[in-house]
Design a protein around this motif. Sequence first.
Motif, PDB file in Angstrom:
ATOM      1  N   HIS A   3       0.828  -1.196   0.000  1.00 32.68           N
ATOM      2  CA  HIS A   3       0.000   0.000   0.000  1.00 32.68           C
ATOM      3  C   HIS A   3       0.874   1.262   0.000  1.00 32.68           C
ATOM      4  N   THR A   4       1.939   1.243   0.803  1.00 28.47           N
ATOM      5  CA  THR A   4       2.862   2.378   0.884  1.00 28.47           C
ATOM      6  C   THR A   4       3.539   2.617  -0.451  1.00 28.47           C
ATOM      7  N   GLU A   5       3.963   1.527  -1.106  1.00 29.34           N
ATOM      8  CA  GLU A   5       4.619   1.641  -2.410  1.00 29.34           C
ATOM      9  C   GLU A   5       3.672   2.225  -3.456  1.00 29.34           C
ATOM     10  N   ALA A  65       8.886  11.513   0.818  1.00 27.68           N
ATOM     11  CA  ALA A  65       7.879  10.638   1.441  1.00 27.68           C
ATOM     12  C   ALA A  65       8.381  10.077   2.759  1.00 27.68           C
ATOM     13  N   ALA A  66       9.652   9.658   2.798  1.00 27.12           N
ATOM     14  CA  ALA A  66      10.224   9.089   4.016  1.00 27.12           C
ATOM     15  C   ALA A  66      10.258  10.106   5.146  1.00 27.12           C
ATOM     16  N   LYS A  67      10.596  11.349   4.796  1.00 24.83           N
ATOM     17  CA  LYS A  67      10.671  12.395   5.823  1.00 24.83           C
ATOM     18  C   LYS A  67       9.290  12.745   6.364  1.00 24.83           C
ATOM     19  N   ILE A  77       1.601  17.157  -1.632  1.00 19.10           N
ATOM     20  CA  ILE A  77       2.468  18.251  -2.087  1.00 19.10           C
ATOM     21  C   ILE A  77       2.397  19.414  -1.104  1.00 19.10           C
ATOM     22  N   GLU A  78       1.195  19.760  -0.663  1.00 21.66           N
ATOM     23  CA  GLU A  78       1.014  20.890   0.234  1.00 21.66           C
ATOM     24  C   GLU A  78       1.735  20.669   1.558  1.00 21.66           C
ATOM     25  N   THR A  79       1.637  19.452   2.090  1.00 25.20           N
ATOM     26  CA  THR A  79       2.289  19.140   3.364  1.00 25.20           C
ATOM     27  C   THR A  79       3.803  19.232   3.226  1.00 25.20           C
ATOM     28  N   ALA A  80       4.324  18.746   2.108  1.00 28.11           N
ATOM     29  CA  ALA A  80       5.770  18.805   1.872  1.00 28.11           C
ATOM     30  C   ALA A  80       6.254  20.250   1.831  1.00 28.11           C
TER      31      ALA A  80
END
Length: 227
Positions: A3-5, A65-67, A77-80
């Motif tokens: 699911h993560t992938e 994604a990892a961070k 995108i907004e959260t990043a």
Amino acid sequence: MEHTEKLLAAFADTREFVVLRNLYESASKQLALKFEVLNSEFNVLYARNPIHHIESRVKSAESIAAKLAKRGLPLTIETAQENLNDIAGVRVICNYIDDVYRVAEMFERQKDVEIVKRQDYIQTPNYNGYHMVVTIPVYLTDGPVETKVEIQIRTIAMDFWASLEHDIRYKADKSKLPKGINEEMYAAAGKIAEIDQQMQDMYRRIKAAEKNTASPALSELKKQDRE
């Protein structure tokens, strides 16, 4: 895991991520160019370059994604953009410690750059340089977009130390690190700092000797000109 992938693949393949990457690549290019201009002018004025070389990078979708996952934040995108200061990064490698502060001082005079955060890690055991987080306007088709970029200004020795420390301490499995590694890393940082300072001192002495040697000759030339 599957699911993560799938989430990561969907995130990386979106048009929004391509737009995001282009924005941060543009910001890092603009900042790298600013340092190149400063380096070039310094060479014209003083016949030497304080900057050895400049590197820039934009984090991959996997790294972003990892961070976000590590902080328990949603993969958007907004959260990043709101929460990560180092999506784009510029690394400026200088020859000597004095050059690090000289380049930082010159850069901080730039009126179109806002310094969000500043940290001097040269004076701490980490010994991995002078760090800043800045915002710079990137002029796109719809107008300027203020974009955050992380800047690291280091000597060659600091970059050597920081790069290897990152591999040893941050990329490795911390649970498998041998006992005492942290203490050895701090000890190594101290030795590298001593070498860096020694090279700085030798450079100063060489320049002072050159100045003292040249002075009589210059005085004689000026005297001849007056005659």
